[in-house]
Each structure stands twice: as structure tokens, then as C-alpha cells.
Design an enzyme around this catalytic site. Structure first.
Site, PDB file in Angstrom:
ATOM      1  N   ASP A 162       0.826  -1.198   0.000  1.00  0.00           N
ATOM      2  CA  ASP A 162       0.000   0.000   0.000  1.00  0.00           C
ATOM      3  C   ASP A 162       0.869   1.260   0.000  1.00  0.00           C
ATOM      4  O   ASP A 162       1.667   1.473   0.898  1.00  0.00           O
ATOM      5  CB  ASP A 162      -0.904  -0.024   1.242  1.00  0.00           C
ATOM      6  CG  ASP A 162      -2.178   0.769   1.060  1.00  0.00           C
ATOM      7  OD1 ASP A 162      -2.129   1.805   0.383  1.00  0.00           O
ATOM      8  OD2 ASP A 162      -3.229   0.358   1.619  1.00  0.00           O
ATOM      9  N   THR A 164      -6.847   3.338  -2.578  1.00  0.00           N
ATOM     10  CA  THR A 164      -6.563   1.970  -2.132  1.00  0.00           C
ATOM     11  C   THR A 164      -7.536   0.942  -2.700  1.00  0.00           C
ATOM     12  O   THR A 164      -7.127  -0.061  -3.288  1.00  0.00           O
ATOM     13  CB  THR A 164      -6.567   1.904  -0.598  1.00  0.00           C
ATOM     14  OG1 THR A 164      -5.496   2.719  -0.103  1.00  0.00           O
ATOM     15  CG2 THR A 164      -6.378   0.474  -0.108  1.00  0.00           C
ATOM     16  N   LYS A 191      -6.213  -4.129   6.398  1.00  0.00           N
ATOM     17  CA  LYS A 191      -7.409  -3.409   5.949  1.00  0.00           C
ATOM     18  C   LYS A 191      -8.428  -4.386   5.373  1.00  0.00           C
ATOM     19  O   LYS A 191      -8.074  -5.287   4.610  1.00  0.00           O
ATOM     20  CB  LYS A 191      -7.052  -2.390   4.874  1.00  0.00           C
ATOM     21  CG  LYS A 191      -6.180  -1.236   5.345  1.00  0.00           C
ATOM     22  CD  LYS A 191      -5.929  -0.264   4.197  1.00  0.00           C
ATOM     23  CE  LYS A 191      -5.072   0.909   4.616  1.00  0.00           C
ATOM     24  NZ  LYS A 191      -4.827   1.863   3.506  1.00  0.00           N
ATOM     25  N   ARG A 203     -10.760  -3.788   3.053  1.00  0.00           N
ATOM     26  CA  ARG A 203     -10.883  -3.662   1.600  1.00  0.00           C
ATOM     27  C   ARG A 203      -9.694  -4.281   0.856  1.00  0.00           C
ATOM     28  O   ARG A 203      -9.847  -4.777  -0.253  1.00  0.00           O
ATOM     29  CB  ARG A 203     -11.042  -2.193   1.206  1.00  0.00           C
ATOM     30  CG  ARG A 203      -9.931  -1.261   1.663  1.00  0.00           C
ATOM     31  CD  ARG A 203     -10.277   0.190   1.318  1.00  0.00           C
ATOM     32  NE  ARG A 203      -9.268   1.153   1.749  1.00  0.00           N
ATOM     33  CZ  ARG A 203      -9.243   1.750   2.923  1.00  0.00           C
ATOM     34  NH1 ARG A 203     -10.196   1.460   3.812  1.00  0.00           N
ATOM     35  NH2 ARG A 203      -8.322   2.638   3.238  1.00  0.00           N
ATOM     36  N   ASP A 240       1.150   2.404   4.043  1.00  0.00           N
ATOM     37  CA  ASP A 240       0.233   3.495   3.728  1.00  0.00           C
ATOM     38  C   ASP A 240       0.005   4.384   4.942  1.00  0.00           C
ATOM     39  O   ASP A 240       0.046   5.613   4.836  1.00  0.00           O
ATOM     40  CB  ASP A 240      -1.100   2.918   3.244  1.00  0.00           C
ATOM     41  CG  ASP A 240      -2.073   3.999   2.791  1.00  0.00           C
ATOM     42  OD1 ASP A 240      -1.774   4.671   1.790  1.00  0.00           O
ATOM     43  OD2 ASP A 240      -3.122   4.172   3.432  1.00  0.00           O
ATOM     44  N   HIS A 278       1.088   8.341   5.045  1.00  0.00           N
ATOM     45  CA  HIS A 278       0.132   9.415   5.290  1.00  0.00           C
ATOM     46  C   HIS A 278       0.580  10.298   6.454  1.00  0.00           C
ATOM     47  O   HIS A 278       0.396  11.517   6.423  1.00  0.00           O
ATOM     48  CB  HIS A 278      -1.250   8.839   5.593  1.00  0.00           C
ATOM     49  CG  HIS A 278      -2.036   8.484   4.372  1.00  0.00           C
ATOM     50  ND1 HIS A 278      -2.464   9.428   3.455  1.00  0.00           N
ATOM     51  CD2 HIS A 278      -2.472   7.291   3.894  1.00  0.00           C
ATOM     52  CE1 HIS A 278      -3.129   8.831   2.479  1.00  0.00           C
ATOM     53  NE2 HIS A 278      -3.150   7.525   2.718  1.00  0.00           N
TER      54      HIS A 278
END
Length: 553
Positions: free
Chosen positions: A44, A85, A167, A169, A311, A315
């Protein structure tokens, strides 16, 4: 003489039969390469340049092993907007784009339900492994089949498919609609891996055993640099104004004392935001291989693994942070550990791996500003107010905008009807207006997306991400280096610019040829390549081409 001709004839027959047999065997190998296990890895938010940037510090068993034994595509890109994502993972596995597979973001405004919806939310299923709603998820909003679905079809469901990620998803969408299981990390107070009744009615014994072992507990420790921080010369100074600190920290600097930060940062959810989350993902992936007996027979299984901590770290800290560098050095070790495990459990040469990313990321815009490189911030609230004022002055209504999200404007079609306005008229007026705003690079109407054919530039990428039923009425793109944000630390992604689209693509293992290419490859090509390798049908929305240079013979 008669015996001589008889002998020659016999030898000729033997040679002919042997040759035909070898040719048939070779043809079979070329047409259908059957690794015992395919492991799909999505990192990610990994930019391609993280490979060369940290290359000298990587070990021999992770990224370098993939390059030295396998195939690297150096010019691999996403060919659509938005680079988010959920859309990224879905595009990798469906071999298509949001235009076809329908996952137009992590969440989006549903024009029928009149609300924001999450990509995998599903009220018809229940959580498994938790009493919260975190497990009420499924892949039902995805409109295309995946390469994992095609494997299930090709093996009449005998090949197993398991998805694993912190995650939801990133586990659910790659595993596809016909998966045997998809598992994600809830975090919070318990730190358990969970799933939904879409897959099973109760956690498999191996998952429950993993949760009961408190495997996540061992990562509740200090995060310091893997190597001497003075050697992290590829990154900015540790203490700088472009990074975000954890709650409870005075500054975003090493060491990060997780035990002290635990309560203020979501307890086990904190592990998602540090590289230990990737290590935990490998722990669980290995448990999945053992628990599901993946790669134990001649029917190909598929393990879809997504590493999400990269990820979260990006961020918060940005592209050039020492935390980001350390996260990738530790991920390299985790990959080496996973490959060594697969060598032992499945057998070296019996499995195939690909590794890519779901998107990349932009340098922290405030850092770009400090160097006088174009970049900056767009205030979403100010943008909305400005557009709404324009519509009121032009059409006499401040109710024409129903939603703005994912750089798309959704119009209130009931209000249009009441005012006897055509959607095309208002779309065009908005597009012509906002393109004059500072920081807005381009704007296009939904009508144009449906009726014109764009072949290059941002317009083409926007069109490949435009879904007729789900996307907005006006689409726009910010100038390069600009993001919509109220904060000035950390990075994000979502654009069609090269810093968001250029991602790594590596293959190695059974059926993969050693080599490299600098020719353009695109994300949909991955599914086409793996399906060609396996000799199975492409996903239903497939739009890519096999990367033939990566395949043996």
C-alpha cells in the site's frame, strides 16, 4: 540388408514417438504452468523509486531476491484516476479500471441511496470474530470478476483462495467474490483477525488459535530504527515540520514508545501505523498457508496479501521521512522471511509471486513549497462555497450540488428538474467556471466522459476511472503537487500524475523468466499475465495485455 532397413525404421519410429512425446510435454508446460501456489502481494502506497532509493540497504532475500531471480517492470503505471486503495487493489486483481469494476474510491456518494457508501460495506452479512460492525463487509459492490475468481472457476472451486490484510478492503477485493476466506485486523482493545458471514459462520480453528495466541502482543514495543539512524541518509532529518506526530508525542521523532502511546492511539490499532503491522501480516499469512494447507497439492491455490502499514506511515510522515525509510527496510526483511517460509512449506520453484502497489504518493506539499517546487493545498470547504455561490448567481439556486467527493461534483437532479435545467447545461457551466480557479488544472463534464473518446493525458485517465452509474456529473483535477487537505504534514494520493501512478511491478518463481523491461506496463496487465501463466480465462472486465517478456517460453 532387410534387417538394416527394419532397424532404421524402428529407430525412426522410436525417435518420432519420443520427439512427439517431448513436444507434447513442452506444449503442455507452455500452455498451462501450474505453480502449487500463487502469492499476490500489494504494498500500500509504494512508489517505484523506493526500490532504487533504499537499494543499498535492502538484504538479499526480499526485494533483491525478486529482482535477481525474477522479472522487474521499471515503467509500471496506473492508467486511471482516482489512485485510491480500494480502486487500486480491485484494478490489480480484475485487470480492469473503475470504469468497469465500479470501485471508484474507498467510499463514494451513491446517487441512488443519497449517501456516502463504503466500498465493501454490506448490511446483509454479519461480523465473525467480533461483536462490532467491523466485519459487516463483502465484495458485493465489485462489478467484475477477479483473477482469483477465474482460478476458482478453472479448478471448479478446488483451488483455494485466501485474502489477508490489515485493511478489510485490501483483503476482500483481491480475494474476489468466490474466495474461501478473507481476513483483516480489527485492532482496538482485542487485536484480533476477523471476517464476515459472507465467507464463514465462525472463525476457522487456525484463525481462532492465532487470535488466542496473542500474536500481536509481542509487537507492543518501542519502534526504533532497524539500523543506525545516522546511516539513513536517503531521508530528511528526523525532526522536521513536514511530519505528523502520534497522539501523546511532542515531536515525530525516534524512538516511538508504543507502550506509552498505546491508549491514546487506539491500542492494537496503533500497530497498523508502524512497520510491526506488516510483520504481523506475515505472521498471519504464514498461519493461513499452514491452516488452509495452501500449496500442498497440484491444484493451484492463491494467497492474496496486502501490506497496509506502509500506507499509514506514509500518510503520517511523508515520502522522505526516516520513518518511511525504516518501514521499507523492515518490510524487506518481512518479505525475506515470507519467501524463506514458502521455500520450506511449498518448495522453492513450486510457487509464483507478483508484487506491486495500489498507488504511490506525492511528496509532502509543504516540503515542495519549502523548495519552491510547485505544490500546495486546496481547501475543500472554500471550493464548495465558491462553486455554490456561482450556481446561485447563475441559476438562482444554492441547492444544485448534492455532494462533492473524490474530486467529483454530484448534482441534485431533482432540483435540476424543478428548475427545468438540463444536466449538460449546468455541468458545462460548472466545468467552465472551476477551471478558472487557482489550483484547478482541468475539469470535464460527465456528459463528455460518456460521449467522447479521450486517448491521452488526464482526460483519458479520468475516463478510465469514470463509471457511468456511480461517478459524478463534473470531474476535476488539481494542479501537480497540490492536494485537498486542511493539514500540512504527511502525504496522500489519488491523482493521475506520475508520482501517484508509478509503482513497482516484480514477478518471480515458477514460470517467470529472469529479466527486466523499461517499456510501459499498466496495472491491468498484471491479471492478464498471471492468468496467461496459469492457462485460465481472464477476468470478465479484463482490459490489459500479458507481459510476455516476464513469462518463460
Amino acid at each position: 540388408m532387410k534387417n538394416y532397413y527394419t532397424l532404421v525404421g524402428a529407430l525412426t519410429l522410436i525417435i518420432s514417438v519420443t520427439t512427439n512425446k517431448l513436444a507434447a510435454q513442452q506444449a503442455s508446460t507452455h500452455i498451462n504452468t501450474k505453480p502449487k501456489l500463487v502469492v499476490g502481494i500489494v504494498v500500500d502506497q509504494m512508489r517505484y523509486d523506493y526500490l532504487p532509493r533504499f537499494w543499498s540497504k535492502y538484504g538479499q532475500g526480499g526485494f533483491k531476491r525478486m529482482v535477481s531471480e525474477g522479472f522487474i517492470a521499471k515503467n509500471n503505471h496506473f492508467n486511471y484516476v482516482p489512485t485510491k486503495t480500494a480502486a487500486g487493489h480491485t484494478s490489480v486483481y480484475t485487470g480492469s479500471t473503475p470504469k468497469t469494476h465500479g470501485i471508484i474510491g474507498n467510499d463514494w456518494y451513491d446517487k441512488t441511496e443519497k449517501r456516502m457508501v463504503y466500498c465493501t460495506e454490506d448490511a446483509t452479512v454479519n461480523s465473525v470474530g467480533t461483536t462490532s460492525d467491523a466485519g459487516k463487509m463483502s465484495p458485493r459492490r465489485m462489478l467484475s470478476s477477479t483473477m482469483t475468481d477465474q482460478l476458482k472457476l478453472a479448478t471448479v472451486s478446488k483451488g483455494k483462495v485466501i485474502g489477508v490484510s490489515l485493511k478489510d478492503r485490501a483483503s476482500i477485493l483481491p480475494a474476489g467474490s468466490a474466495a474461501d476466506g478473507a481476513y483483516w485486523f480489527e485492532g482496538g482493545h482485542d487485536g484480533n483477525w476477523i471476517t464476515s458471514t459472507y465467507y464463514v459462520q465462525q472463525l476457522p480453528e487456525w484463525v481462532q488459535k492465532f487470535n488466542d495466541s496473542d500474536a500481536a502482543e509481542k509487537y507492543k514495543k518501542t519502534w526504533n530504527t532497524l539500523y543506525d539512524i545516522k546511516t539513513y541518509t536517503e531521508s530528511l532529518p528526523d525532526d522536521n515540520k513536514f511530519e505528523g506526530a502520534f497522539r501523546g508525542e511532542k515531536a515525530p521523532v525516534f524512538p516511538h514508545e508504543l507502550k506509552k502511546l498505546w491508549k491514546d492511539n487506539g491500542e492494537f490499532s496503533l500497530l497498523k501505523s508502524v512497520p510491526y503491522g506488516n510483520s504481523l501480516t506475515v505472521d498471519f499469512a504464514e498461519a493461513a498457508v499452514n491452516g488452509e494447507n495452501l500449496g500442498k497439492d497440484d491444484i493451484t491455490d492463491f494467497l492474496a496479501v496486502s501490506f497496509s502499514s506502509t500506507d499509514y506511515v506514509g500518510h503520517q510522515f511523508g515520502v522522505s521521512a526516516k520513518e518511511t525509510e525504516d518501514t521499507y527496510l523492515r518490510l524487506d526483511n518481512d518479505l525475506a522471511r515470507l519467501f524463506s517460509f514458502l521455500d520450506e512449506k511449498v518448495g522453492k520453484g513450486n510457487y509464483t509471486v507478483f508484487l506491486t502497489a495500489d498507488h504511490a504518493a506525492v511528496e509532502v506539499p509543504s516540503y515542495l513549497e519549502s523548495l519552491e517546487i510547485p505544490g500546495g493545498y486546496e481547501n475543500g470547504k472554500d471550493f464548495y462555497n465558491k462553486v455554490n455561490t456561482f450556481l446561485k448567481d447563475t441559476f438562482g439556486s444554492d441547492k444544485l450540488i448534492e455532494n462533492i467527493s473524490n474530486d467529483q461534483i454530484f448534482l441534485n437532479h431533482e432540483e435540476l428538474k424543478d428548475l427545468k435545467l438540463s444536466s449538460a447545461e449546468v455541468e458545462t457551466a460548472i466545468a467552465n467556471e472551476i477551471v478558472s480557479y487557482k489550483n484547478i488544472a482541468e475539469a470535464y463534464t460527465g456528459t463528455a466522459m460518456r460521449n467522447q473518446q479521450f486517448t491521452k493525458g488526464l482526460a483519458a485517465k479520468l475516463q478510465m476511472g469514470y463509471n457511468f452509474k456511480r461517478s459524478g456529473d463534473v470531474l476535476f483535477a488539481l494542479e501537480p503537487g497540490y492536494i485537498t487537505s486542511s493539514g500540512r504534514t504527511g502525504t496522500t494520493h489519488g491523482s493521475g500524475y506520475i508520482y501517484d501512478t508509478h509503482t513497482p511491478l516484480l514477478f518471480f518463481g515458477k514460470g517467470i523468466k529472469h529479466g527486466e523491461t523499461a517499456q510501459l506496463t499498466q496495472i491491468p496487465d498484471i491479471a492478464a499475465t498471471i492468468c496467461t501463466l496459469l492457462g485460465i480465462s481472464f477476468p470478465s472486465g479484463e482490459a490489459g495485455q500479458p507481459i510476455t517478456q516476464a513469462l518463460e517460453n
